[in-house]
Scaffold this active site. Structure first.
Site, PDB file in Angstrom:
ATOM      1  N   GLY A  56      -4.891  -8.128  -2.001  1.00 16.91           N
ATOM      2  CA  GLY A  56      -3.769  -7.611  -1.220  1.00 16.91           C
ATOM      3  C   GLY A  56      -3.519  -6.177  -1.658  1.00 16.91           C
ATOM      4  O   GLY A  56      -3.497  -5.875  -2.855  1.00 16.91           O
ATOM      5  N   ALA A  57      -3.351  -5.290  -0.673  1.00 18.50           N
ATOM      6  CA  ALA A  57      -3.258  -3.858  -0.958  1.00 18.50           C
ATOM      7  C   ALA A  57      -2.218  -3.535  -2.031  1.00 18.50           C
ATOM      8  O   ALA A  57      -2.446  -2.711  -2.919  1.00 18.50           O
ATOM      9  CB  ALA A  57      -2.923  -3.129   0.332  1.00 18.50           C
TER      10      ALA A  57
ATOM     11  N   ARG B  69     -12.272  -1.255  -4.026  1.00 15.70           N
ATOM     12  CA  ARG B  69     -11.916  -1.729  -2.687  1.00 15.70           C
ATOM     13  C   ARG B  69     -11.737  -0.468  -1.839  1.00 15.70           C
ATOM     14  O   ARG B  69     -10.665   0.149  -1.864  1.00 15.70           O
ATOM     15  CB  ARG B  69     -10.597  -2.533  -2.697  1.00 15.70           C
ATOM     16  CG  ARG B  69     -10.519  -3.755  -3.577  1.00 15.70           C
ATOM     17  CD  ARG B  69     -11.358  -4.944  -3.152  1.00 15.70           C
ATOM     18  NE  ARG B  69     -11.342  -5.378  -1.767  1.00 15.70           N
ATOM     19  CZ  ARG B  69     -10.547  -6.313  -1.258  1.00 15.70           C
ATOM     20  NH1 ARG B  69      -9.639  -6.890  -2.000  1.00 15.70           N
ATOM     21  NH2 ARG B  69     -10.654  -6.685  -0.002  1.00 15.70           N
TER      22      ARG B  69
ATOM     23  N   CYS C 129      -4.308 -14.437   6.571  1.00 11.47           N
ATOM     24  CA  CYS C 129      -4.676 -13.959   5.232  1.00 11.47           C
ATOM     25  C   CYS C 129      -3.524 -14.123   4.239  1.00 11.47           C
ATOM     26  O   CYS C 129      -2.679 -15.012   4.404  1.00 11.47           O
ATOM     27  CB  CYS C 129      -5.150 -12.506   5.287  1.00 11.47           C
ATOM     28  SG  CYS C 129      -6.044 -11.976   3.801  1.00 11.47           S
TER      29      CYS C 129
ATOM     30  N   SER D 248      -0.593 -11.731   2.545  1.00  6.07           N
ATOM     31  CA  SER D 248       0.084 -10.456   2.322  1.00  6.07           C
ATOM     32  C   SER D 248       1.325 -10.735   1.497  1.00  6.07           C
ATOM     33  O   SER D 248       2.215 -11.473   1.926  1.00  6.07           O
ATOM     34  CB  SER D 248       0.477  -9.819   3.665  1.00  6.07           C
ATOM     35  OG  SER D 248       1.560  -8.927   3.467  1.00  6.07           O
TER      36      SER D 248
ATOM     37  N   ASP E 142      -3.395  -2.838   5.242  1.00  5.85           N
ATOM     38  CA  ASP E 142      -4.069  -2.171   4.124  1.00  5.85           C
ATOM     39  C   ASP E 142      -4.013  -0.663   4.272  1.00  5.85           C
ATOM     40  O   ASP E 142      -3.985   0.071   3.295  1.00  5.85           O
ATOM     41  CB  ASP E 142      -5.530  -2.634   4.013  1.00  5.85           C
ATOM     42  CG  ASP E 142      -5.585  -4.053   3.509  1.00  5.85           C
ATOM     43  OD1 ASP E 142      -5.541  -4.985   4.340  1.00  5.85           O
ATOM     44  OD2 ASP E 142      -5.602  -4.242   2.278  1.00  5.85           O
TER      45      ASP E 142
ATOM     46  N   LYS F  90       0.887   3.168   2.184  1.00  4.18           N
ATOM     47  CA  LYS F  90      -0.439   2.770   2.676  1.00  4.18           C
ATOM     48  C   LYS F  90      -0.958   3.713   3.761  1.00  4.18           C
ATOM     49  O   LYS F  90      -2.021   3.498   4.316  1.00  4.18           O
ATOM     50  CB  LYS F  90      -0.398   1.332   3.190  1.00  4.18           C
ATOM     51  CG  LYS F  90      -0.211   0.324   2.067  1.00  4.18           C
ATOM     52  CD  LYS F  90      -0.166  -1.075   2.605  1.00  4.18           C
ATOM     53  CE  LYS F  90       0.213  -2.072   1.528  1.00  4.18           C
ATOM     54  NZ  LYS F  90       0.553  -3.374   2.091  1.00  4.18           N
TER      55      LYS F  90
END
Ligand code: RUB
Length: 276
Positions: free
Chosen positions: A18-19, A46, A99, A101, A168, A204
């Site tokens: 996760g970012a 990443r 996903c 987050s 992201d 981000k």
């Protein structure tokens, strides 16, 4: 293996994922090493993670002063986003997510603590099943979860009222990059008139996209998808994909809820250093 390499290994293998969590871990890694080679290694773990890149850039400008500021920002921002995002959750609704987050989770947790009764539909998220992490974390605190295989996404979305994704990266033209499958699910949600929000720390934003660079999409090992595929079968394992801005009802960040194009202007106003 020293502490720096240990953090790198956890990021690379998605033990830290996760970012947002990647950015926090990356900033912490700078406490142990910040020579050029190590920083390059950290940023390449990443490739689709501007929050990590922005945070590292900010901290390296003045380590003593900015380390504390960055950690404070990264540790408190999700709560601010949750305060704003939880307003969208009403009693009796179904929220769809994909996903894992941590930002979306924070919003759902806050809405639940506010006493709202809602359900979450979520996807497995092959090949690494981050959706199980989401389901586990929500179920643990008592939020009811229905879990779907990725290819049942259309059915799950049709039965949902609100779609929340993480992010992201956000580009200068308001494209949002998130886990592979996100654009497909956003298109389906649009088809059924379901509101689609991307929940994100504004750090981000990817400043390189202003001068024409596209966000790089990380390609991961084919082995994650199929360990021993037959000869002649090529596996493409994209980790992320880019979502057209018009598919987003809004971006929820600590700065408020905005359409993607407006969001970019707000980031510039509030964090001019990201654009330097
Ligand atoms: C995770 C993913 C998340 C974003 C946002 O992908 O796509 O939606 O990173 O997460 P991966 P957060 O598991 O490959 O890292 O809100 O925690 O920053």
């Amino acid at each position: 293996m020293d502490k720096f390499d240990e953090i790198c290994e956890k990021i690379k293998t998605l033990k830290i994922q996760g970012a947002h969590n990647v950015a926090i871990a990356g900033v912490r890694a700078l406490k142990y090493r910040r020579d050029k080679r190590s920083v390059r290694k950290l940023l390449n773990l990443r490739p689709t993670e501007p929050c990590l890149r922005n945070s590292v850039k900010f901290v390296l400008k003045d380590f003593e002063k900015n380390y504390k500021i960055a950690i404070k920002h990264l540790k408190t921002v999700r709560r601010k986003i949750a305060e704003i995002g939880s307003r969208l959750i009403r009693d009796g609704i179904v929220v769809f997510t994909h996903c894992h987050s941590s930002t979306v989770i924070e919003i759902l947790k806050m809405a639940f603590k506010q006493g709202k009764k809602f359900e979450v539909y979520n996807t497995e998220t092959r090949p690494l099943y981050q959706g199980r992490k989401t389901a586990r974390e929500l179920a643990k605190i008592g939020i009811p979860v229905k879990h779907f295989v990725d290819s049942a996404g259309r059915i799950a979305i049709k039965k949902s009222d609100l779609v929340l994704f993480g992010a992201d990266s956000i580009t200068s033209v308001g494209k949002i990059i998130n886990k592979i499958g996100t654009e497909m699910f956003a298109e389906i949600a649009n088809k059924y008139d379901k509101p689609v929000y991307f929940c994100t720390d504004s750090w981000k934003f990817n400043p390189k996209t202003i001068i024409g660079f596209e966000e790089k999409i990380e390609e991961r090992s084919p082995k994650e998808v199929w360990k021993n595929p037959p000869k002649g079968v090529e596996i493409l394992n994209y980790a992320f994909e880019s979502v057209k801005p018009e598919l987003a009802t809004g971006i929820i960040s600590e700065l408020g809820i905005f359409k993607p194009a407006v969001f970019v202007g707000e980031v510039k106003k509030n964090y001019p250093w990201i654009f330097e």
